[in-house]
Design a protein around this motif. Structure first.
Motif, PDB file in Angstrom:
ATOM      1  N   PRO A  95       0.735  -1.264  -0.123  1.00 25.97           N
ATOM      2  CA  PRO A  95       0.108  -0.129  -0.010  1.00 25.97           C
ATOM      3  C   PRO A  95       0.930   1.197  -0.195  1.00 25.97           C
ATOM      4  O   PRO A  95       0.476   2.348  -0.502  1.00 25.97           O
ATOM      5  CB  PRO A  95      -0.942   0.019   1.332  1.00 25.97           C
ATOM      6  CG  PRO A  95      -0.759  -1.517   1.684  1.00 25.97           C
ATOM      7  CD  PRO A  95       0.526  -1.918   1.188  1.00 25.97           C
ATOM      8  N   ALA A 127      -4.241   7.824   0.296  1.00 23.43           N
ATOM      9  CA  ALA A 127      -4.832   6.631   0.925  1.00 23.43           C
ATOM     10  C   ALA A 127      -6.268   6.737   0.891  1.00 23.43           C
ATOM     11  O   ALA A 127      -6.920   5.502   0.578  1.00 23.43           O
ATOM     12  CB  ALA A 127      -4.079   6.105   2.077  1.00 23.43           C
ATOM     13  N   PHE A 131      -8.863   4.084  -1.134  1.00 20.90           N
ATOM     14  CA  PHE A 131      -9.891   3.327  -0.432  1.00 20.90           C
ATOM     15  C   PHE A 131     -11.341   3.785  -0.667  1.00 20.90           C
ATOM     16  O   PHE A 131     -11.962   2.722  -0.932  1.00 20.90           O
ATOM     17  CB  PHE A 131      -9.639   3.719   0.994  1.00 20.90           C
ATOM     18  CG  PHE A 131     -10.468   2.764   1.987  1.00 20.90           C
ATOM     19  CD1 PHE A 131     -10.072   1.383   2.300  1.00 20.90           C
ATOM     20  CD2 PHE A 131     -11.574   3.191   2.743  1.00 20.90           C
ATOM     21  CE1 PHE A 131     -10.808   0.412   3.105  1.00 20.90           C
ATOM     22  CE2 PHE A 131     -12.230   2.287   3.438  1.00 20.90           C
ATOM     23  CZ  PHE A 131     -11.874   0.903   3.618  1.00 20.90           C
ATOM     24  N   ARG A 132     -11.660   4.860  -0.881  1.00 22.42           N
ATOM     25  CA  ARG A 132     -13.025   5.305  -1.153  1.00 22.42           C
ATOM     26  C   ARG A 132     -13.535   4.957  -2.648  1.00 22.42           C
ATOM     27  O   ARG A 132     -14.389   4.224  -2.782  1.00 22.42           O
ATOM     28  CB  ARG A 132     -13.316   6.911  -0.989  1.00 22.42           C
ATOM     29  CG  ARG A 132     -14.581   7.388  -0.650  1.00 22.42           C
ATOM     30  CD  ARG A 132     -14.649   9.025  -0.310  1.00 22.42           C
ATOM     31  NE  ARG A 132     -13.976   9.552  -1.420  1.00 22.42           N
ATOM     32  CZ  ARG A 132     -12.890  10.198  -1.031  1.00 22.42           C
ATOM     33  NH1 ARG A 132     -12.154  10.518   0.055  1.00 22.42           N
ATOM     34  NH2 ARG A 132     -11.950  11.110  -2.074  1.00 22.42           N
ATOM     35  N   GLY A 135     -11.783   0.670  -2.996  1.00 21.11           N
ATOM     36  CA  GLY A 135     -11.890  -0.342  -1.920  1.00 21.11           C
ATOM     37  C   GLY A 135     -10.743  -0.595  -1.668  1.00 21.11           C
ATOM     38  O   GLY A 135      -9.396  -0.086  -1.685  1.00 21.11           O
ATOM     39  N   TYR A 136     -10.617  -1.616  -0.377  1.00 23.65           N
ATOM     40  CA  TYR A 136      -9.775  -2.006   0.383  1.00 23.65           C
ATOM     41  C   TYR A 136      -8.525  -2.635  -0.443  1.00 23.65           C
ATOM     42  O   TYR A 136      -7.401  -2.679  -0.690  1.00 23.65           O
ATOM     43  CB  TYR A 136     -10.154  -3.121   1.525  1.00 23.65           C
ATOM     44  CG  TYR A 136      -8.929  -3.735   2.104  1.00 23.65           C
ATOM     45  CD1 TYR A 136      -8.150  -3.106   3.086  1.00 23.65           C
ATOM     46  CD2 TYR A 136      -8.489  -4.960   1.967  1.00 23.65           C
ATOM     47  CE1 TYR A 136      -7.085  -3.636   3.768  1.00 23.65           C
ATOM     48  CE2 TYR A 136      -7.457  -5.727   2.629  1.00 23.65           C
ATOM     49  CZ  TYR A 136      -6.825  -5.015   3.520  1.00 23.65           C
ATOM     50  OH  TYR A 136      -5.861  -5.428   4.204  1.00 23.65           O
ATOM     51  N   ARG A 137      -9.361  -3.603  -1.615  1.00 21.91           N
ATOM     52  CA  ARG A 137      -8.348  -4.213  -2.620  1.00 21.91           C
ATOM     53  C   ARG A 137      -7.534  -3.331  -3.516  1.00 21.91           C
ATOM     54  O   ARG A 137      -6.610  -3.354  -3.713  1.00 21.91           O
ATOM     55  CB  ARG A 137      -9.294  -5.323  -3.269  1.00 21.91           C
ATOM     56  CG  ARG A 137      -9.633  -6.150  -2.586  1.00 21.91           C
ATOM     57  CD  ARG A 137     -10.211  -7.440  -3.311  1.00 21.91           C
ATOM     58  NE  ARG A 137      -9.294  -8.005  -4.348  1.00 21.91           N
ATOM     59  CZ  ARG A 137      -9.728  -8.813  -5.334  1.00 21.91           C
ATOM     60  NH1 ARG A 137     -11.028  -8.885  -5.687  1.00 21.91           N
ATOM     61  NH2 ARG A 137      -8.958  -9.039  -6.251  1.00 21.91           N
ATOM     62  N   LEU A 139      -6.046  -0.763  -2.285  1.00 18.47           N
ATOM     63  CA  LEU A 139      -4.798  -0.576  -1.730  1.00 18.47           C
ATOM     64  C   LEU A 139      -3.612  -1.415  -2.139  1.00 18.47           C
ATOM     65  O   LEU A 139      -2.473  -1.268  -1.706  1.00 18.47           O
ATOM     66  CB  LEU A 139      -4.891  -0.164  -0.148  1.00 18.47           C
ATOM     67  CG  LEU A 139      -5.600   1.056   0.180  1.00 18.47           C
ATOM     68  CD1 LEU A 139      -6.073   0.929   1.658  1.00 18.47           C
ATOM     69  CD2 LEU A 139      -4.882   2.322   0.059  1.00 18.47           C
TER      70      LEU A 139
END
Ligand SMILES: CN(C)C(=N)NCCC[C@H](N)C(=O)O
Length: 264
Positions: A95, A127, A131-132, A135-137, A139
């Motif tokens: 990340p 970051a 993320f927004r 999504g988490y993936r 990153l």
């Protein structure tokens, strides 16, 4: 689990980073303002790299750092321990490396009067936006390419370092400062020459998805890059990577070795 290798890796990574920072900044002709973000990320990655390497060698050979000059581990064990360190460092770094690449590729670092503000206003904003929007993936975009880049090349890194130190050091003794500097510098160059093809692909994967997805995966990115730009694409940046790698890794290994000797 001995932790001094993690601490020595952190400090030596931070020292190497200070030297490498100007090279990192010009590499993509972009901007990477301030030192706090790279210190937090690269130094932590280096701590994972050296800490995991040393502890994997301890598991494989039952020798601590202090015992390894008298009982040198085999090159197979060094390579396996290096690959393990490289794999885990890549996972932790992914990340942070993504944020670094996105910020470096941003050509307008500060808002000019009348012009729209830059897409990312700094590491934390970058970051949060990824993320927004992704999504988490998101990153971890490019993380596979990063792991493919780092796993074998960190094995090469430690093999080159150990090989050169053994070559120029009488048996059972610690290598001199000059030997550590030269071996560290060449270890950096050897690993970066090997890493450059996947470094190019990794950066493209990390920039992919910003507006629309272009590549289906690492292989697709490789194939379409070669199709459009020829094989030379894999050597893009190899000179600057090597010029940066020598001083950064000479200082990293010198400070790592001396910190561990100093702590006994
Ligand atoms: C991707 N490669 C070549 C490596 N991860 N090599 C090992 C460490 C390099 C050092 N932290 C540096 O930034 O040069």
């Amino acid at each position: 689990m001995p932790v001094e290798e993690f601490v020595a890796g952190w400090i030596s990574g931070a020292l190497g980073l200070v030297l490498g920072h100007p090279f990192d900044t010009v590499k993509l002709l972009g901007f990477f303002k301030g030192m706090s973000f790279p210190i937090a990320s690269v130094a932590v990655a280096n701590s994972v790299l050296f800490g995991v390497y040393s502890n994997t060698l301890l598991l494989l050979t039952a020798t601590s750092h202090q015992e390894r000059r008298a009982q040198p581990p085999s090159y197979t064990h060094i390579f396996l321990a290096g690959c393990t360190g490289g794999f885990l460092q890549a996972y932790c770094l992914a990340p942070f490396d993504l944020i670094k690449v996105r910020l470096q590729n941003q050509t307008e670092p500060v808002a000019q009067p009348g012009s729209p503000p830059p897409q990312y206003q700094g590491p934390v904003h970058c970051a949060a936006s990824i993320f927004r929007e992704e999504g988490y993936r998101g990153l971890f975009r490019g993380a596979w390419a990063l792991m493919l880049r780092d796993t074998p090349t960190v094995g090469i890194y430690f093999i080159t370092y150990e090989g050169l130190c053994r070559q120029y050091t009488p048996e059972g003794q610690n290598p001199s400062s000059a030997t550590v500097l030269v071996a560290g510098g060449f270890a950096g160059i050897a690993s970066w020459v090997a890493a450059t093809p996947l470094d190019v692909i990794k950066s493209r994967m990390q920039m992919d998805g910003l507006r629309r997805r272009v590549y289906q995966g690492v292989l697709d990115c490789m194939m379409s890059s070669v199709r459009q730009e020829g094989l030379g694409v894999f050597f893009r940046g190899v000179t600057i990577n090597s010029a940066r790698a020598f001083p950064v890794n000479a200082v990293t290994f010198l400070s790592y070795e001396y910190l561990l000797r100093w702590w006994g």
